[in-house]
Each structure stands twice: as structure tokens, then as C-alpha cells.
Design an enzyme around this catalytic site. Structure first.
Site, PDB file in Angstrom:
ATOM      1  N   ARG A  29       0.833  -1.301   0.017  1.00  0.00           N
ATOM      2  CA  ARG A  29       0.091   0.066  -0.129  1.00  0.00           C
ATOM      3  C   ARG A  29       0.801   1.342  -0.082  1.00  0.00           C
ATOM      4  O   ARG A  29       0.953   1.886  -1.049  1.00  0.00           O
ATOM      5  CB  ARG A  29      -0.959   0.072   1.317  1.00  0.00           C
ATOM      6  N   ASP A  30       1.548   1.447   0.983  1.00  0.00           N
ATOM      7  CA  ASP A  30       2.201   2.814   1.202  1.00  0.00           C
ATOM      8  C   ASP A  30       3.400   2.982   0.149  1.00  0.00           C
ATOM      9  O   ASP A  30       3.740   3.957  -0.321  1.00  0.00           O
ATOM     10  CB  ASP A  30       3.011   2.878   2.692  1.00  0.00           C
ATOM     11  N   HIS A 221       5.168   4.250  12.897  1.00  0.00           N
ATOM     12  CA  HIS A 221       5.203   4.138  11.268  1.00  0.00           C
ATOM     13  C   HIS A 221       6.317   5.221  10.965  1.00  0.00           C
ATOM     14  O   HIS A 221       5.964   6.544  10.937  1.00  0.00           O
ATOM     15  CB  HIS A 221       3.779   4.446  10.538  1.00  0.00           C
ATOM     16  N   HIS A 223       9.256   6.831   8.370  1.00  0.00           N
ATOM     17  CA  HIS A 223       9.848   6.973   6.882  1.00  0.00           C
ATOM     18  C   HIS A 223      11.285   7.392   6.994  1.00  0.00           C
ATOM     19  O   HIS A 223      11.506   7.904   8.186  1.00  0.00           O
ATOM     20  CB  HIS A 223       8.932   8.135   6.208  1.00  0.00           C
ATOM     21  N   CYS A 254       4.127   9.346   0.264  1.00  0.00           N
ATOM     22  CA  CYS A 254       3.146   9.670   0.464  1.00  0.00           C
ATOM     23  C   CYS A 254       2.808  10.553  -0.739  1.00  0.00           C
ATOM     24  O   CYS A 254       3.650  11.608  -0.858  1.00  0.00           O
ATOM     25  CB  CYS A 254       2.371  10.448   1.676  1.00  0.00           C
ATOM     26  N   ASN A 263       9.527   4.080   3.423  1.00  0.00           N
ATOM     27  CA  ASN A 263       9.338   3.512   4.979  1.00  0.00           C
ATOM     28  C   ASN A 263      10.439   2.836   5.511  1.00  0.00           C
ATOM     29  O   ASN A 263      11.455   2.472   4.673  1.00  0.00           O
ATOM     30  CB  ASN A 263       8.153   2.578   5.208  1.00  0.00           C
TER      31      ASN A 263
END
Ligand code: HMG
Ligand code: MG
Length: 320
Positions: A29-30, A221, A223, A254, A263
Site C-alpha cells: 500500500r504505502d 510508522h 519513513h 505519500c 518507509n
């Protein structure tokens, strides 16, 4: 392939660390939301299956956001349809609003991830809503998702800093966390969306947030834009956090947060945890296979440090 050294694990400092940690994989996803190349649904499913094969048990597989906003993940329904259900594996996806929830329910999603930002500017750019509107939507989606039998996790973005507003104060984060208490979440994931966090800031933030959301409910989370993701994770770990979001090969970013790099790489996290003798249930060797596949599929060299070291080692062995 290099094994992590567990030397020094008898030290009293390390003995206070958690014995088990859960890796929450966000690469499909990310990671893929930010790639120039849009993968075919079949390739996305191959990547997710490689992660499952490595022992990853929680995977964010796509987003039920607007396909106009994130075209790379427009096939969320198809991904879920093609993914084999495996015992003990939970697939989740981002759900921005009731329209997204309707799609997610129809696709048989087990876990919904709502998301909002601490800062107004990122909120507007990312979801076209003020923070107040986003809080109201998160409540609406969470209530409906839980009524439909889904677990709900929430991401809070720009906790450590904002690409548009710069510094974010701990007081601002705490005030917003207080408003999220009644969402009925099983987990709140705190996002360093653009990778500006430093370890001291992480300790200060967690101390301030734990009275609202206890450590058992927190995920981190990070990055890795400035190389501090692993150091921040270690601070979280030393403060009792046991869920870390990470991304295969360090994919990620993002599209509405300029300057955000990938990430924290899943392999880097697992290598550190292996070295600390902390169990994740994930095979580092198989994770490298998944990372190699991710790199081939996206068609560029990924940033994960352990992945690159392991692939270099494999190349030297193959060349002998
Ligand atoms: P909007 O344009 O304001 O939406 O977008 P709207 O409600 O005005 O609707 C406009 C059109 O979109 C309508 O269609 C809706 O039906 C449709 P039309 O009538 O014009 O044909 N629509 C949808 N279609 C499919 N699925 C939906 C949906 N919703 C509306 N769910 C919206 C608002 C929130 C939808 C949009 O801004 C959006 O999708 N944003 C998502 C952006 C995004 O995914 N960003 C990246 C993820 S966040 C992140 O990466 C950070 C994180 O990793 C943590 C961290 O690092 O900090 C999580
Ligand atoms: Mg992110």
C-alpha cells in the site's frame, strides 16, 4: 547471508525489551501508492504472497481511496479477490470515507485503516478535508466498520513534522489523540510521514501519548528519509511498543507529502530485532526474496540497506 549477532543480549538494558514484536507490512500500500510504475494486479498478489511466505501476518494490501487520487491502487477489489485467504494472516487497507468502506465491505476486507493528519495543510492536500472534518469522518467510518465486524486501526500522519507547516508540537498531537479516544480503535499508528523524527522527540511524544493510548495500542510508522527510522524504532521498542509498520525493501512515500522517502525497510527492522533476540515469526532470508521480487517489479533499486547487502552477497556467491 549475514546473520545478526545476538552478542550482548544478556545485558540488563536489553533484558527489558519486549520478547515479541509484530511487523505490520505496508509495502503493497504505502509503497506501491508512490511508484511511477503501476503494477498489474497479478504482480501485486505475487508480492503479497511472497510476504506471507516469509511469515508476515499483517499486511496492508491496498487502499479504497479515490482512484483519481491514487490511480496506482485503483484495483483494490481485484487484489482482495485474487488473494488466497490464509489462516492467521490479516489483510487490511486504507478506508478514507463511507464510500471506501462500502467498497471494502463488498470486497470482504477484514480490517479497515482510517487515516488523518495532525496538520491542516497536509489534511487538505491529502484528503481534501480540514482536520475537524477528518475527525468526524474517521468516527463515521470507524462506527460503520466496527458494526460490520471489522477491526479498525487509525493512522495519524505528520506527527513528527509536516511538509507544509514544518514543526509540529507535542501539545498539538496530544490534543488530537484525545479526540480519537472514542474511535474504538484496536490500534493507533503514529506516522512520521516525511521522516524528520529524531530519537529524543520520539521519547517525548510517546511519554505524552501513553496516558491517552497505552503502549499496547500504539504502532510506529517511520519513513526513513533522514536515516533515523531504525533509531526511532529502537526508542519505541525500549518504551514497550510492540508493533512496527515497515515496508519491503524500503518502498514507500505519500504522493501528497513532497520529500517523503520510503518507509523503514522490513528487512532492516527484522535484522535488528533478530539481533536483539526478539521474535517476529518472519524469515529474513525469505523476506529478502520478497524484496528482490519487489525491486524487479517496480524496476528500480530499492533503498533497504539489509536488502542491498544481501543481494550483493548473493551476486558474489552466484559469480563464483
Ligand atoms: P474528494 O475529491 O474530495 O471526494 O476526495 P468527494 O467526496 O468530493 O467525491 C468526488 C468523487 O470521488 C465522487 O465521484 C466520489 O464518488 C468519488 P463522482 O461523483 O465525481 O464520479 N469518491 C470515491 N471513489 C472511490 N472510492 C472512494 C471515493 N471517495 C469519493 N473512497 C478523498 C476525497 C478522501 C476520497 C480523496 O482525497 C482521497 O482518496 N484521498 C486519498 C489520498 C491518499 O490515499 N493518500 C495517501 C495515503 S495517506 C499516507 O500515505 C500516510 C500514511 O502512510 C501514514 C504516514 O506515513 O503518515 C497512512
Ligand atoms: Mg506512510
Amino acid at each position: 547471508m549475514a546473520q545478526a549477532s545476538t552478542a550482548g543480549h544478556g545485558s540488563p538494558v536489553l533484558a527489558t525489551l519486549p520478547r515479541e514484536v509484530q511487523l505490520y507490512e505496508v509495502g503493497p500500500r504505502d509503497g506501491l501508492q508512490n511508484e511511477l510504475r503501476t503494477l498489474s494486479t497479478e504482480d501485486k498478489v505475487r508480492l503479497i504472497e511472497a510476504l506471507v511466505d516469509a511469515g508476515v501476518r499483517r499486511i496492508e494490501v491496498s487502499s479504497f481511496v479515490s482512484p483519481r487520487w491514487v490511480p496506482q491502487l485503483a484495483d483494490a477489489e481485484k487484489v482482495l479477490e485474487l488473494l488466497p485467504r490464509r489462516a492467521g494472516v490479516v489483510y487490511s487497507a486504507l478506508v478514507p470515507n463511507l464510500k471506501g468502506l462500502e467498497r471494502a465491505r463488498a470486497a470482504g476486507l477484514q480490517e479497515a485503516a482510517v487515516f488523518l493528519s495532525v496538520t491542516e495543510a497536509h489534511s487538505r492536500k491529502n484528503i481534501n478535508k480540514t482536520v475537524d472534518e477528518a475527525v468526524a469522518t474517521a468516527h463515521e467510518v470507524s462506527d460503520a466498520a466496527r458494526a460490520a465486524g471489522m477491526r479498525v486501526r487509525c493512522y495519524l500522519s505528520t506527527v513528527w513534522g509536516c511538509p507544509y507547516e514544518g514543526k509540529v508540537s507535542t501539545a498539538q498531537v496530544v490534543a488530537l489523540c484525545t479526540r480519537l479516544e472514542r474511535l474504538g480503535l484496536y490500534q493507533l499508528s503514529l506516522g512520521d510521514t516525511i521522516g524528520v523524527g529524531t530519537p529524543g522527540q520520539t521519547a517525548e511524544l510517546l511519554e505524552a501519548i501513553f496516558p491517552i493510548f497505552p503502549r499496547e495500542k500504539i504502532a510506529l510508522h517511520f519513513h526513513d528519509t533522514r536515516g533515523t527510522a531504525l533509531a526511532n524504532a529502537l526508542v519505541g521498542l525500549s518504551m514497550g511498543v510492540t508493533t512496527f509498520d515497515a515496508s519491503v525493501g524500503g518502498l514507500g512515500g505519500c504522493p501528497y507529502a513532497p520529500g517523503a522517502a520510503g518507509n523503514l525497510a522490513s528487512e532492516d527492522l527484522v535484522y535488528m530485532l533478530d539481533g536483539l533476540g526478539i521474535s517476529t515469526g518472519v524469515s529474513l532470508q525469505k523476506l529478502v526474496h520478497a524484496g528482490e521480487l519487489a525491486q524487479t517489479l517496480v524496476g528500480r533499486k530499492l533503498s533497504g540497506k539489509y536488502l542491498q547487502a544481501a543481494l550483493g552477497e548473493l551476486e558474489r556467491i552466484r559469480a563464483r
